[in-house]
Design an enzyme around this catalytic site. Structure first.
Site, PDB file in Angstrom:
ATOM      1  N   SER A  82      -3.572  -6.461  -3.558  1.00  0.00           N
ATOM      2  CA  SER A  82      -3.166  -5.746  -2.612  1.00  0.00           C
ATOM      3  C   SER A  82      -3.279  -6.002  -1.011  1.00  0.00           C
ATOM      4  O   SER A  82      -2.578  -5.211  -0.350  1.00  0.00           O
ATOM      5  CB  SER A  82      -3.465  -4.252  -3.022  1.00  0.00           C
ATOM      6  N   THR A 194      -4.179  -0.829   0.375  1.00  0.00           N
ATOM      7  CA  THR A 194      -4.497  -0.956   1.567  1.00  0.00           C
ATOM      8  C   THR A 194      -5.957  -1.016   2.262  1.00  0.00           C
ATOM      9  O   THR A 194      -6.524   0.185   1.782  1.00  0.00           O
ATOM     10  CB  THR A 194      -3.574  -0.346   2.557  1.00  0.00           C
ATOM     11  N   THR A 212      -2.275  -5.110   4.455  1.00  0.00           N
ATOM     12  CA  THR A 212      -1.828  -4.828   3.241  1.00  0.00           C
ATOM     13  C   THR A 212      -0.686  -5.844   2.668  1.00  0.00           C
ATOM     14  O   THR A 212      -0.081  -6.537   3.572  1.00  0.00           O
ATOM     15  CB  THR A 212      -1.209  -3.372   2.896  1.00  0.00           C
ATOM     16  N   ARG A 222      11.167  -4.722   2.446  1.00  0.00           N
ATOM     17  CA  ARG A 222      10.642  -3.444   2.461  1.00  0.00           C
ATOM     18  C   ARG A 222       9.237  -3.461   3.649  1.00  0.00           C
ATOM     19  O   ARG A 222       8.495  -4.041   3.349  1.00  0.00           O
ATOM     20  CB  ARG A 222      10.311  -2.522   1.225  1.00  0.00           C
ATOM     21  N   VAL A 223       9.090  -2.468   4.462  1.00  0.00           N
ATOM     22  CA  VAL A 223       7.927  -2.344   5.278  1.00  0.00           C
ATOM     23  C   VAL A 223       7.521  -0.837   5.308  1.00  0.00           C
ATOM     24  O   VAL A 223       8.302   0.017   5.161  1.00  0.00           O
ATOM     25  CB  VAL A 223       8.329  -2.647   6.665  1.00  0.00           C
ATOM     26  N   GLY A 224       6.185  -0.958   4.827  1.00  0.00           N
ATOM     27  CA  GLY A 224       5.344   0.370   4.630  1.00  0.00           C
ATOM     28  C   GLY A 224       4.983   0.887   5.789  1.00  0.00           C
ATOM     29  O   GLY A 224       5.159   0.595   7.082  1.00  0.00           O
ATOM     30  N   ASP A 225       3.823   1.757   5.707  1.00  0.00           N
ATOM     31  CA  ASP A 225       3.422   2.441   7.057  1.00  0.00           C
ATOM     32  C   ASP A 225       2.229   1.549   7.718  1.00  0.00           C
ATOM     33  O   ASP A 225       2.038   1.668   8.730  1.00  0.00           O
ATOM     34  CB  ASP A 225       2.818   3.706   6.421  1.00  0.00           C
ATOM     35  N   THR A 245      -3.539   5.270   3.514  1.00  0.00           N
ATOM     36  CA  THR A 245      -3.300   4.480   2.140  1.00  0.00           C
ATOM     37  C   THR A 245      -2.365   5.423   1.458  1.00  0.00           C
ATOM     38  O   THR A 245      -2.431   6.420   1.569  1.00  0.00           O
ATOM     39  CB  THR A 245      -4.494   4.013   1.823  1.00  0.00           C
ATOM     40  N   GLY A 246      -1.975   4.387   0.412  1.00  0.00           N
ATOM     41  CA  GLY A 246      -0.861   5.129  -0.645  1.00  0.00           C
ATOM     42  C   GLY A 246       0.603   4.872  -0.159  1.00  0.00           C
ATOM     43  O   GLY A 246       1.021   3.935   0.374  1.00  0.00           O
TER      44      GLY A 246
HETATM   45  C1  SD4 Z   1       2.427   0.627   1.904  1.00  0.00           C
HETATM   46  N1  SD4 Z   1       0.309   2.149   2.446  1.00  0.00           N
HETATM   47  O1  SD4 Z   1       2.597  -0.330   1.962  1.00  0.00           O
HETATM   48  C2  SD4 Z   1       0.883   0.713   1.997  1.00  0.00           C
HETATM   49  C3  SD4 Z   1       0.236   0.782   0.357  1.00  0.00           C
HETATM   50  C4  SD4 Z   1      -0.972   1.163   0.150  1.00  0.00           C
HETATM   51  O2  SD4 Z   1      -2.482   2.233  -1.335  1.00  0.00           O
HETATM   52  O3  SD4 Z   1      -1.636   1.812   1.047  1.00  0.00           O
HETATM   53  N2  SD4 Z   1      -1.469   1.427  -0.846  1.00  0.00           N
HETATM   54  O4  SD4 Z   1       3.039   1.701   1.560  1.00  0.00           O
END
Ligand code: SD4
Length: 335
Positions: A82, A194, A212, A222-225, A245-246
């Protein structure tokens, strides 16, 4: 209004940590506090990552150097699917990495959806230090990294490729994060996502890093936080720092890490601030929140720290001169 803070529960992976749990439980409502320097980071693999940061902090090094060194540990870990090089790919088979870094002067750098470069956190730092920009994305980020001496290499490992091909059989697009909650056991190193890391050095300066591979099987692009300053990470040397995270989409919608830092600025403890930010996410989208995980981790300038998540199973690691491998079970809204 913040609810009254609940008892902090610590669970331990070993007999040693179990003893420690009892001691910490006895303190209950006091915020957990560490001497400086200190580094904290998300999930079980934060224990190993903290070692990288600690090797710098213990010598009086700078928090910025510490968080970069720490984040590089899971990025290089071939068992970690991850973060970094062995991360699971998107639905088209591309490993795309997100990372950001921020220092005590408010400088920050970030890379998003970057391919073929194994250490996005170091590229993010270079973006911060060598360009007038904050964020580089996609091919431009890879190009910048290569121009600055990073190796352009295929990141998809045979193991990740196998998992992706297995997923392709159904190609069910359910980006559930931390779905292993049911089976979660503290000390199980490789089941999480992450890495967000926050360090306060001996001078009391703060820096943070977040890195991450994002959601496995995500849409390409796709881009996350995690690479977004204020969402996945935020530090302010007057107040403290936070990381998340999440499911990144919910964190972005609420500018989560910035929110946590601002709540601390208003006088809330890191624990209270994380709890309030999680509850904001739940309040806005209660139906979605039931099914997803989001966790925040925060520390203030006094070395007080805390964490809170929507679902059970969030853990974080703390490392200081007293103890280098402390792993703590974070509190959660749903038990
Ligand atoms: C995301 N926040 O790309 C990251 C993934 C993650 O626990 O943190 N997973 O959305």
């Amino acid at each position: 209004m913040l609810n009254r803070r609940k008892f902090i529960t610590l669970t331990a992976a070993s007999a040693y940590l179990t003893t420690l749990t009892d001691k910490v439980l006895a303190k209950t409502k006091e915020p957990l506090k560490s001497p400086l320097p200190v580094v904290i980071s998300t999930w079980d693999f934060g224990v190993a990552a903290n070692q990288g940061a600690w090797s710098i902090l213990k010598k009086g090094g700078r928090a910025l150097d510490a968080v970069e060194a720490g984040a590089r540990i899971p990025e290089a870990d071939m068992k970690n699917h991850s973060v970094g090089r062995a991360g699971y790919p998107d639905r088209d088979g591309h490993v795309t990495l997100d990372a950001c870094i921020m220092d005590e002067q408010g400088n920050c750098g970030s890379v998003a959806a970057m391919e073929n470069i194994a250490h996005p956190i170091s590229v993010a730092r270079l973006v911060m230090e060598k360009t007038p920009h904050v964020m580089l994305a996609g091919d431009g980020a890879t190009q910048f990294a290569v121009e600055n001496g990073f190796k352009n290499e295929k990141l998809l490992t045979p193991e990740s490729e196998k998992a992706w091909k297995e997923w392709l059989k159904t190609a069910k697009y359910e980006p559930t994060i931390n779905s292993e909650n049911k089976d979660y056991k503290l000390g199980n190193k490789y089941n999480h996502d992450t890495i967000g890391m926050l360090a306060l050095d001996a001078k009391g300066n703060i820096s943070g890093a977040c890195t991450t591979s994002g959601m496995a099987w995500k849409l390409h692009g796709r881009v996350g936080d995690s690479p977004i300053i204020g969402a996945g990470l935020y530090v302010d040397n007057e107040v403290g720092g936070a990381t998340s995270t999440g499911v990144g989409e919910e964190v972005i919608r609420n500018v989560g890490s910035f929110l946590v830092v601002e709540l601390m600025r208003q006088g809330h403890s890191p624990q209270e601030a994380c709890e309030a930010a999680v509850k904001r996410i739940i309040k806005k989208k209660p139906e979605i929140a039931k099914k997803i995980q989001v966790g925040f981790l925060a520390i203030n300038k006094k070395g007080e720290y805390g964490a809170y998540a929507i679902q059970e199973g969030f853990s974080y690691a703390v490392c200081n001169a007293e103890k280098q491998d402390l792993l703590i079970k974070g509190e959660s809204f749903y038990k």
